[in-house]
Scaffold this motif. Structure first.
Motif, PDB file in Angstrom:
ATOM      1  N   UNK B  40      35.191   4.843  29.190  1.00  0.00           N
ATOM      2  CA  UNK B  40      34.494   3.741  29.859  1.00  0.00           C
ATOM      3  C   UNK B  40      35.166   2.414  29.547  1.00  0.00           C
ATOM      4  N   UNK B  41      35.534   2.221  28.264  1.00  0.00           N
ATOM      5  CA  UNK B  41      36.186   0.967  27.875  1.00  0.00           C
ATOM      6  C   UNK B  41      37.519   0.816  28.618  1.00  0.00           C
ATOM      7  N   UNK B  42      38.313   1.914  28.635  1.00  0.00           N
ATOM      8  CA  UNK B  42      39.621   1.873  29.290  1.00  0.00           C
ATOM      9  C   UNK B  42      39.487   1.590  30.781  1.00  0.00           C
ATOM     10  N   UNK B  43      38.554   2.302  31.436  1.00  0.00           N
ATOM     11  CA  UNK B  43      38.387   2.135  32.876  1.00  0.00           C
ATOM     12  C   UNK B  43      37.841   0.747  33.224  1.00  0.00           C
ATOM     13  N   UNK B  44      36.954   0.236  32.357  1.00  0.00           N
ATOM     14  CA  UNK B  44      36.391  -1.092  32.615  1.00  0.00           C
ATOM     15  C   UNK B  44      37.507  -2.130  32.613  1.00  0.00           C
ATOM     16  N   UNK B  45      38.466  -1.979  31.659  1.00  0.00           N
ATOM     17  CA  UNK B  45      39.587  -2.922  31.584  1.00  0.00           C
ATOM     18  C   UNK B  45      40.488  -2.773  32.798  1.00  0.00           C
ATOM     19  N   UNK B  46      40.679  -1.518  33.233  1.00  0.00           N
ATOM     20  CA  UNK B  46      41.614  -1.248  34.313  1.00  0.00           C
ATOM     21  C   UNK B  46      41.054  -1.649  35.675  1.00  0.00           C
ATOM     22  N   UNK B  47      39.765  -1.307  35.915  1.00  0.00           N
ATOM     23  CA  UNK B  47      39.208  -1.473  37.256  1.00  0.00           C
ATOM     24  C   UNK B  47      38.401  -2.754  37.428  1.00  0.00           C
ATOM     25  N   UNK B  48      38.108  -3.452  36.315  1.00  0.00           N
ATOM     26  CA  UNK B  48      37.191  -4.602  36.279  1.00  0.00           C
ATOM     27  C   UNK B  48      36.023  -4.497  37.279  1.00  0.00           C
ATOM     28  N   UNK B  49      35.106  -3.575  36.993  1.00  0.00           N
ATOM     29  CA  UNK B  49      33.914  -3.445  37.837  1.00  0.00           C
ATOM     30  C   UNK B  49      32.969  -4.618  37.591  1.00  0.00           C
ATOM     31  N   UNK B  50      31.952  -4.782  38.470  1.00  0.00           N
ATOM     32  CA  UNK B  50      30.947  -5.820  38.231  1.00  0.00           C
ATOM     33  C   UNK B  50      29.905  -5.340  37.216  1.00  0.00           C
ATOM     34  N   UNK B  51      29.512  -4.063  37.360  1.00  0.00           N
ATOM     35  CA  UNK B  51      28.487  -3.510  36.464  1.00  0.00           C
ATOM     36  C   UNK B  51      28.926  -2.130  35.978  1.00  0.00           C
ATOM     37  N   UNK B  52      28.709  -1.885  34.673  1.00  0.00           N
ATOM     38  CA  UNK B  52      28.931  -0.550  34.130  1.00  0.00           C
ATOM     39  C   UNK B  52      27.564   0.072  33.893  1.00  0.00           C
ATOM     40  N   UNK B  53      27.325   1.255  34.482  1.00  0.00           N
ATOM     41  CA  UNK B  53      26.078   1.990  34.236  1.00  0.00           C
ATOM     42  C   UNK B  53      26.374   2.977  33.122  1.00  0.00           C
ATOM     43  N   UNK B  54      25.741   2.765  31.948  1.00  0.00           N
ATOM     44  CA  UNK B  54      26.217   3.409  30.717  1.00  0.00           C
ATOM     45  C   UNK B  54      25.126   4.229  30.032  1.00  0.00           C
ATOM     46  N   UNK B  55      25.438   5.510  29.784  1.00  0.00           N
ATOM     47  CA  UNK B  55      24.554   6.361  28.988  1.00  0.00           C
ATOM     48  C   UNK B  55      24.726   5.953  27.517  1.00  0.00           C
ATOM     49  N   UNK B  56      23.655   6.048  26.738  1.00  0.00           N
ATOM     50  CA  UNK B  56      23.790   5.643  25.337  1.00  0.00           C
ATOM     51  C   UNK B  56      24.431   6.738  24.494  1.00  0.00           C
ATOM     52  N   UNK B  57      23.900   7.964  24.645  1.00  0.00           N
ATOM     53  CA  UNK B  57      24.400   9.043  23.789  1.00  0.00           C
ATOM     54  C   UNK B  57      25.544   9.778  24.475  1.00  0.00           C
ATOM     55  N   UNK B  58      26.738   9.554  23.981  1.00  0.00           N
ATOM     56  CA  UNK B  58      27.918  10.230  24.517  1.00  0.00           C
ATOM     57  C   UNK B  58      28.825  10.621  23.361  1.00  0.00           C
ATOM     58  N   UNK B  59      29.660  11.662  23.561  1.00  0.00           N
ATOM     59  CA  UNK B  59      30.568  12.080  22.482  1.00  0.00           C
ATOM     60  C   UNK B  59      31.694  11.065  22.266  1.00  0.00           C
ATOM     61  N   UNK B  60      32.433  11.266  21.230  1.00  0.00           N
ATOM     62  CA  UNK B  60      33.538  10.423  20.728  1.00  0.00           C
ATOM     63  C   UNK B  60      33.136   8.961  20.523  1.00  0.00           C
TER      64      UNK B  60
END
Lengths: 420, 221
Positions: B40-60
């Motif tokens: 999510x962090x990598x894609x947010x930097x790459x695609x610069x979306x307006x909003x990230x819809x984010x689950x709290x519990x995820x692996x890694x």
């Protein structure tokens, strides 16, 4: 004055008095019964008949202990718990006898029953002396007031001329005083019986602690299961909700996707139900105490029907000559099949499954194989709790376990219980 | 112009459902999906979306850490809408504290999800003010941050303090403008300078700061 005699109108005092009045006859009866029975039993041990006699004595005195607890509860108004090893229970006669022999309550009960005799004598003497003396003094005082002559009676009943030595003016007050003190004596004697009785007839504090500990463990286990249920089923139902919402929203614009969501919801619902069944099964097992024996292999047809209701087609094949199994092994074998089927429901989209039970001459072999497409299942997916449970159950009986994808396709659970 | 969205959830089925719902709106577009926090962090930097819809519990990397990294990009950084499977708990609050703009239960209806994304993208008002304020009030602990936050609040003008109070009550820019008899744009610029002076990422964090500094007290307003 009224306060002084108030105890004489208390029902509780009469209950205590009744308990104490029973002390001597009961104590005498226990003593005669126990001493005779045990001596006869010990004497006849060499002939062999003594053993059942002693066993009978053991059971009788534990039963008498129960009667004594009842008396204390009813007449002395005391909270006294039943011991943790009841006379009637599960297991063989020998097993239960061993339990009773190693239970401290058994020996404390015997001590209590034997002590009841001397204690009864003491109580009897104290009560009769007090009652008789106060009665005599009051009689003397009243007699003096009414100017009666007890000389002839005294010749018979008072050979030591105890009453002669008393000043008649003090007789009535002294008698009334003794009468007023009497309930306190009764209460004191009852109190001693309560204290010693609770200590000897109730479960010991360490046993109580153990029982409490066991109960706590059960509760902790249940909380854990409840969390597991919430997490697993909650996650699946959330997924179903998300998919259903999406399906509704795109129903017209993207019918293919909407159809896909229905399939996901169906599979997820099945998974949630299997999860519920599994956890509910664990909870039921934890309840224990049920009168029904734990499930065994003879219940497999029911299980096949149950998973059938959840959409899993399972076939049961039994080969070899069927023979009775020990209860523990029978139950473990059943549970392993149950776990394996639950896993098929969860991970293999309820692919058709064959259950084989083979009674070999030197082993019992269980094999549950599904026709699922094992290729698209990550091994980690299959290494769930259920499979760990299977390994643990098998290890108890020294059984060999073979879990994994089958070369001919599908996934197999094979457990071989050697005959011991 | 479409709002560009990034989905982050470890369950592909959940992502598919969210994507279908969001893409069905003409002004929303899902431009990427991530299966864990670091994606999510990598894609947010790459695609610069307006909003990230984010689950709290995820692996890694979980949604908390990912949210913190994504919003650290400053004003231009995407806003984060946090999704949670179960109840509103300290994880949700923690996500808000590190910079998420709002939260939503996964079982919320598709309409609520679309609404939440739009509200968060605009930044004009708080998402579900009453629930949000209750959550903030419940979990806020006046800790070591309090002193720093208090000195930040010292820099606010009287008008800006009024505005912060109204923001903490869940008022939108429009409502603030009406209440203070000022123009909408003026209200908006007041809110902007409050956020800058407090050094926070959005109005959600401004509300948390207002509570944590003791400027607004639990049960007030």
């Amino acid at each position: 004055m009224r306060a002084f005699f108030a105890p004489w109108v208390s029902a509780r005092m009469y209950a205590q008095l009744a308990y104490l009045a029973l002390a001597f006859p009961l104590g005498l009866a226990y003593f005669v019964f126990l001493v005779t029975g045990i001596l006869v039993g010990v004497g006849l041990v060499v002939v062999g008949v003594g053993v059942p006699i002693l066993l009978g004595m053991l059971l009788s005195w534990r039963a008498l202990g129960g009667f004594e607890r009842l008396l204390q509860r009813r007449l002395l108004d005391v909270e006294i718990d039943e011991p943790l090893t009841p006379i009637r229970g599960e297991g063989s006669l020998w097993h239960r006898t061993k339990l009773l022999l190693t239970d401290a309550v058994t020996w404390r009960t015997l001590l209590w029953l034997l002590v009841r005799f001397p204690a009864g004598i003491f109580v009897f003497v104290v009560l009769v002396t007090f009652l008789a003396t106060s009665g005599a003094l009051i009689g003397l005082g009243v007699g003096a007031i009414l100017d009666l002559d007890f000389a002839e009676w005294a010749e018979v009943f008072d050979e030591n001329h105890f009453l002669d030595s008393i000043d008649e003016r003090f007789a009535l007050p002294a008698g009334l005083l003794l009468l007023a003190v009497q309930p306190h004596i009764v209460r004191g004697l009852a109190w001693i019986h309560v204290v010693v009785g609770t200590a000897l007839l109730g479960p010991s504090s360490s046993a109580r602690e153990q029982a409490l500990q066991a109960r706590t463990t059960v509760l902790e286990e249940r909380t854990k299961l409840a969390h597991e249920l919430h997490d697993a089923v909650g996650h699946t139902v959330t997924l179903m909700t998300v998919q259903a919402g999406a399906g509704r929203k795109v129903f017209d614009s993207d019918p293919d996707f909407a159809r896909g969501t229905l399939e996901t919801i169906e599979v997820s619902g099945r998974r949630a139900l299997a999860e519920l069944d599994h956890i509910l099964g664990l909870l039921r097992e934890g309840e224990g105490g049920g009168s029904a024996p734990p499930a065994g292999l003879d219940r497999l047809p029911d299980l096949v029907r149950e998973v059938g209701d959840a959409g899993l087609v399972a076939t049961l094949e039994v080969t070899g000559e069927r023979r009775p199994l020990s209860q523990g092994l029978d139950n473990s074998a059943y549970r392993i099949v149950q776990e394996a089927l639950t896993n098929v429901l969860k991970h293999a989209s309820a692919a058709p499954t064959t259950i084989r039970i083979d009674y070999q001459t030197d082993a019992l072999v269980i094999d549950v194989t599904d026709e699922g497409r094992s290729t698209d299942l990550a091994p980690a997916d299959r290494a769930g709790q259920g499979l760990i449970g299977i390994r643990e159950r098998a290890a108890v009986f020294g059984a060999d376990v073979d879990l994994g994808p089958r070369p001919e396709g599908g996934y197999g659970v094979r457990v071989r219980f050697p005959d011991r | 112009m479409n709002l560009k969205l990034l989905l982050a959830d470890d369950d592909a089925m959940v992502r598919a459902g969210l994507r279908a719902v969001l893409n069905s709106e003409h002004d929303l577009e899902v431009i990427g999906e991530a299966a864990d926090g670091s994606d999510a962090v990598a894609l947010a930097a790459e695609l610069s979306p307006d909003v990230v819809v984010m689950d709290i519990r995820m692996p890694t990397m979980d949604g908390l850490a990912a949210t913190e990294q994504i919003v650290s990009g400053g004003d231009a950084a995407p806003r984060v809408l946090v999704l949670t499977t179960f109840e509103l708990d300290e994880y949700v609050f923690e996500a808000l504290r590190v910079g998420a703009s709002g939260f939503l239960l996964k079982r919320a209806s598709p309409e609520d999800l679309v609404e939440a994304v739009r509200v968060i993208a605009s930044g004009d008002s708080l998402l579900f003010p009453p629930v949000m304020r209750r959550l903030v009030a419940e979990y806020t602990a006046a800790g070591e941050q309090a002193d720093r936050l208090r000195s930040n609040i010292e820099f606010l003008t009287d008008r800006e303090r009024q505005v912060l109070r109204l923001v903490a009550r869940g008022k939108s820019n429009r409502e603030i403008a009406d209440e203070l008899f000022i123009g909408h744009e003026t209200a908006k610029s007041h809110v902007g300078s409050v956020l800058t002076k407090l050094g926070v990422h959005g109005r959600t964090q401004a509300v948390i700061a207002a509570y944590e500094s003791g400027f607004v007290r639990t049960g007030e307003g």
